[in-house]
Enzyme design. Structure first.
Site, PDB file in Angstrom:
ATOM      1  N   HIS A 139     -59.179  39.064 116.495  1.00 24.90           N
ATOM      2  CA  HIS A 139     -58.757  39.490 117.834  1.00 24.90           C
ATOM      3  C   HIS A 139     -59.440  40.833 118.097  1.00 24.90           C
ATOM      4  O   HIS A 139     -58.794  41.861 118.264  1.00 24.90           O
ATOM      5  CB  HIS A 139     -57.230  39.570 117.894  1.00 24.90           C
ATOM      6  CG  HIS A 139     -56.653  39.594 119.287  1.00 24.90           C
ATOM      7  ND1 HIS A 139     -55.674  38.722 119.714  1.00 24.90           N
ATOM      8  CD2 HIS A 139     -56.905  40.390 120.345  1.00 24.90           C
ATOM      9  CE1 HIS A 139     -55.346  38.986 120.975  1.00 24.90           C
ATOM     10  NE2 HIS A 139     -56.081  40.008 121.375  1.00 24.90           N
ATOM     11  N   ASN A 143     -54.991  30.790 126.886  1.00 26.71           N
ATOM     12  CA  ASN A 143     -54.380  31.992 127.454  1.00 26.71           C
ATOM     13  C   ASN A 143     -54.605  31.971 128.952  1.00 26.71           C
ATOM     14  O   ASN A 143     -55.744  31.796 129.412  1.00 26.71           O
ATOM     15  CB  ASN A 143     -55.032  33.254 126.876  1.00 26.71           C
ATOM     16  CG  ASN A 143     -54.746  33.428 125.395  1.00 26.71           C
ATOM     17  OD1 ASN A 143     -53.970  32.667 124.802  1.00 26.71           O
ATOM     18  ND2 ASN A 143     -55.366  34.427 124.799  1.00 26.71           N
ATOM     19  N   TYR A 154     -53.555  34.029 132.701  1.00 26.64           N
ATOM     20  CA  TYR A 154     -52.906  35.146 133.400  1.00 26.64           C
ATOM     21  C   TYR A 154     -53.026  35.049 134.919  1.00 26.64           C
ATOM     22  O   TYR A 154     -52.087  35.334 135.639  1.00 26.64           O
ATOM     23  CB  TYR A 154     -53.509  36.488 132.947  1.00 26.64           C
ATOM     24  CG  TYR A 154     -53.119  36.848 131.529  1.00 26.64           C
ATOM     25  CD1 TYR A 154     -51.960  37.561 131.263  1.00 26.64           C
ATOM     26  CD2 TYR A 154     -53.908  36.441 130.440  1.00 26.64           C
ATOM     27  CE1 TYR A 154     -51.583  37.876 129.965  1.00 26.64           C
ATOM     28  CE2 TYR A 154     -53.534  36.749 129.142  1.00 26.64           C
ATOM     29  CZ  TYR A 154     -52.370  37.469 128.906  1.00 26.64           C
ATOM     30  OH  TYR A 154     -51.990  37.767 127.618  1.00 26.64           O
ATOM     31  N   GLU A 178     -50.964  32.692 125.086  1.00 20.99           N
ATOM     32  CA  GLU A 178     -50.684  33.969 125.753  1.00 20.99           C
ATOM     33  C   GLU A 178     -50.409  33.716 127.220  1.00 20.99           C
ATOM     34  O   GLU A 178     -51.140  32.960 127.881  1.00 20.99           O
ATOM     35  CB  GLU A 178     -51.882  34.936 125.690  1.00 20.99           C
ATOM     36  CG  GLU A 178     -52.025  35.696 124.420  1.00 20.99           C
ATOM     37  CD  GLU A 178     -53.194  36.682 124.465  1.00 20.99           C
ATOM     38  OE1 GLU A 178     -53.490  37.235 125.544  1.00 20.99           O
ATOM     39  OE2 GLU A 178     -53.810  36.876 123.406  1.00 20.99           O
ATOM     40  N   ARG A 191     -47.229  34.797 116.743  1.00 22.54           N
ATOM     41  CA  ARG A 191     -48.697  34.779 116.720  1.00 22.54           C
ATOM     42  C   ARG A 191     -49.175  36.223 116.552  1.00 22.54           C
ATOM     43  O   ARG A 191     -48.932  37.057 117.424  1.00 22.54           O
ATOM     44  CB  ARG A 191     -49.224  34.177 118.021  1.00 22.54           C
ATOM     45  CG  ARG A 191     -50.717  34.216 118.161  1.00 22.54           C
ATOM     46  CD  ARG A 191     -51.185  33.490 119.431  1.00 22.54           C
ATOM     47  NE  ARG A 191     -52.624  33.564 119.535  1.00 22.54           N
ATOM     48  CZ  ARG A 191     -53.273  34.377 120.370  1.00 22.54           C
ATOM     49  NH1 ARG A 191     -52.631  35.139 121.223  1.00 22.54           N
ATOM     50  NH2 ARG A 191     -54.595  34.407 120.367  1.00 22.54           N
ATOM     51  N   GLU A 198     -60.036  34.521 122.394  1.00 21.34           N
ATOM     52  CA  GLU A 198     -60.791  34.841 123.604  1.00 21.34           C
ATOM     53  C   GLU A 198     -62.217  35.317 123.318  1.00 21.34           C
ATOM     54  O   GLU A 198     -62.568  36.472 123.616  1.00 21.34           O
ATOM     55  CB  GLU A 198     -60.039  35.901 124.425  1.00 21.34           C
ATOM     56  CG  GLU A 198     -58.637  35.483 124.822  1.00 21.34           C
ATOM     57  CD  GLU A 198     -57.918  36.523 125.682  1.00 21.34           C
ATOM     58  OE1 GLU A 198     -58.431  37.644 125.823  1.00 21.34           O
ATOM     59  OE2 GLU A 198     -56.855  36.209 126.219  1.00 21.34           O
TER      60      GLU A 198
END
Ligand code: IFM
Length: 480
Positions: free
Chosen positions: A125, A300, A302, A377, A81, A170
């Site tokens: 991005h 994504n 985290y 991600e 990616r 995002e």
């Protein structure tokens, strides 16, 4: 350190990949006719990034692409990616395509395909051409229209050689960190602009998605990647805290999910933000455009976010870190406290909580059961050191990955249709406002020599992809 049983297995058709982004790894900021982006301007403005770091050289991927793809092959990656730098394709954000820019990505895609690695291309991005920011940036509608042209150029050039087209990465960060808190480029701080940016990013997704479909038909998958937030109340018994969760969920998650997947904006989002904007930038037909059908939703993840409604005087608590919980990023939410959560933490100050991964995948799938999911991600920054044996024994990163990939497995076991996982990141890179200080890679970059060194996590990831079984944390040191 998490030491989980190693019985977790994944099916043969589960896709394993790694992710990067153009400004974070490419370098060559002025080469091949590339125009300036908002991140060039921002990073070259004193005080905006740690140590004044810029993406001028980054990991020099522009010049090392062939070797980097060979390294991906050695790692056993099935998909890569990457993102395309808009100012390499259209140096001022509009007009004819820049041949040198197109050629670079065309060679990258061919190189990947010749190694049997699926190209997963993200159109945006965060490196907006500076000329478009000078004309108003994402708060103005024209930026979304320019994005449609850019998408069409790329789809025409790369078409079905790309496996998956991802419109945006995002948009939460682009809108709220770029135009709300200003900790990301272009560094503006206006809540109303941030909300207008939300809409125009959504519109850009819809327009670009439609253009890609027109050009490539069903020969590629269409996607978008969202950094959805897992939001927990400080006190689950306190109605004010539950309402703060609702409000932040609307801004963080539903402001993107609902227009893209249901063709509407959440009524509570419009109400909560009424003092800032009447949302009159939403024009007839926009929501139908935004709801372009997608094939897969990128997620994504985290860490988690914990909130409390701040009802009386007294200190307002603000958690550390620019994402996901910097309070100033959130328009019309001054009375929401973002609390530091129980550790452990990564070098970003983000709490480590794999249960959030399972919770997020399960809840998105419960709301949108017909849409396959892809973890686009997940990963962690830690302070890596090169040991006397020349290796980077990044046990903490391996432990983080074991916990989170196991959490993906748990979601699959619960029936969630998660089709793949991309580690963030393939290599250390320019971590935005944190410059080169925070390292997310499974491959280390020596920023003096630009040499690539596999960390233990890279050997560990290769073993996972090879065996489709989660290797233990302890085994990572012995793999080579
Ligand atoms: O480095 C970023 C990436 O560009 C977007 N998602 C989060 C990563 C870690 O902060």
């Amino acid at each position: 350190m998490t030491s989980l049983p190693t019985s977790r297995t994944f099916p043969d058709d589960f896709l394993w990949g790694a992710a990067t982004a153009s400004y974070q790894i490419e370098g060559g900021a002025t080469e091949g006719g590339r125009g300036p982006s908002i991140w060039d301007t921002f990073s070259h403005t004193p005080g905006k990034t740690l140590n004044g770091d810029t993406g001028d050289v980054a990991a020099d991927h522009l010049h090392r692409m062939v070797d980097d793809v060979a390294m991906m092959k050695d790692l056993g990656l099935q998909a890569y990616r990457f993102s395309i730098a808009w100012p390499r394709i259209q140096p001022t954000g509009s007009g004819a395509a820049n041949r040198a820019g197109l050629d670079f990505y065309s060679r990258l895609v061919d190189e990947l395909r010749s190694h049997d690695i699926k190209p997963v291309a993200t159109l945006y991005h965060w490196d907006l051409p500076q000329a478009l920011e000078d004309a108003g940036g994402w708060p103005v509608r024209d930026t979304a229209l320019r994005f449609e042209d850019y998408a069409r150029l790329l789809a025409t050039e790369l078409g079905d050689r790309v496996d998956t087209w991802t419109t945006l990465n995002e948009p939460w960060c682009s809108a709220y960190l770029g135009y709300g808190s200003g900790v990301h480029a272009p560094g503006r701080t206006d809540g109303a602009d941030a909300l207008a940016a939300v809409h125009h990013l959504n519109l850009a997704h819809g327009l670009a998605g439609r253009a890609i479909r027109e050009v490539v038909g069903d020969h590629a998958q269409l996607s978008v990647t969202l950094n959805l937030h897992v939001i927990r109340p400080d006190d689950p018994q306190r109605p004010e805290d539950l309402d703060a969760v609702r409000q932040i969920d609307a801004l963080a998650n539903r402001a993107f999910l609902e227009p893209m997947l249901d063709g509407r904006y959440p009524a509570d989002l419009l109400q909560d933000t009424a003092a800032l904007t009447d949302w009159s930038f939403v024009q007839d037909g926009d929501l139908e455009t935004i709801a372009v059908p997608i094939d897969v939703l990128g997620i994504n993840y985290y860490s988690t976010t914990r909130v409390r409604r701040h009802t009386e005087g007294g200190a307002v608590e603000r958690a550390d870190g620019h994402a996901p919980s910097a309070a100033s990023a959130w328009p019309a939410a001054d009375d929401v406290d973002f609390l530091r959560q129980p550790g452990p933490y990564t070098a970003m100050g983000w709490n480590i909580d794999p249960t959030g991964m399972t919770e997020l995948l399960t809840s998105v799938s419960a709301t949108y059961p017909h849409i396959p999911l892809m973890v686009t991600e997940n990963g962690a920054a830690f302070v890596d050191e090169v040991s006397a044996d020349g290796r980077v024994h990044d046990d903490l990163r391996v432990s983080y990955l074991v916990g989170h990939i196991d959490a993906v497995g748990q979601a699959r076991e619960a029936g969630v249709d998660v089709r793949g996982y991309f580690v963030w990141s393939l290599m250390d890179n320019f971590e935005w406002a944190y410059g080169y200080d925070r390292r997310f890679g499974i491959v280390r970059i020596d920023y003096e020599t630009l040499e690539r060194t596999w960390k233990d996590s890279a050997y560990w990831y290769r073993e996972l992809v090879r065996t489709r079984r989660l290797p233990s944390v302890e085994s990572a040191r012995d793999l080579s």
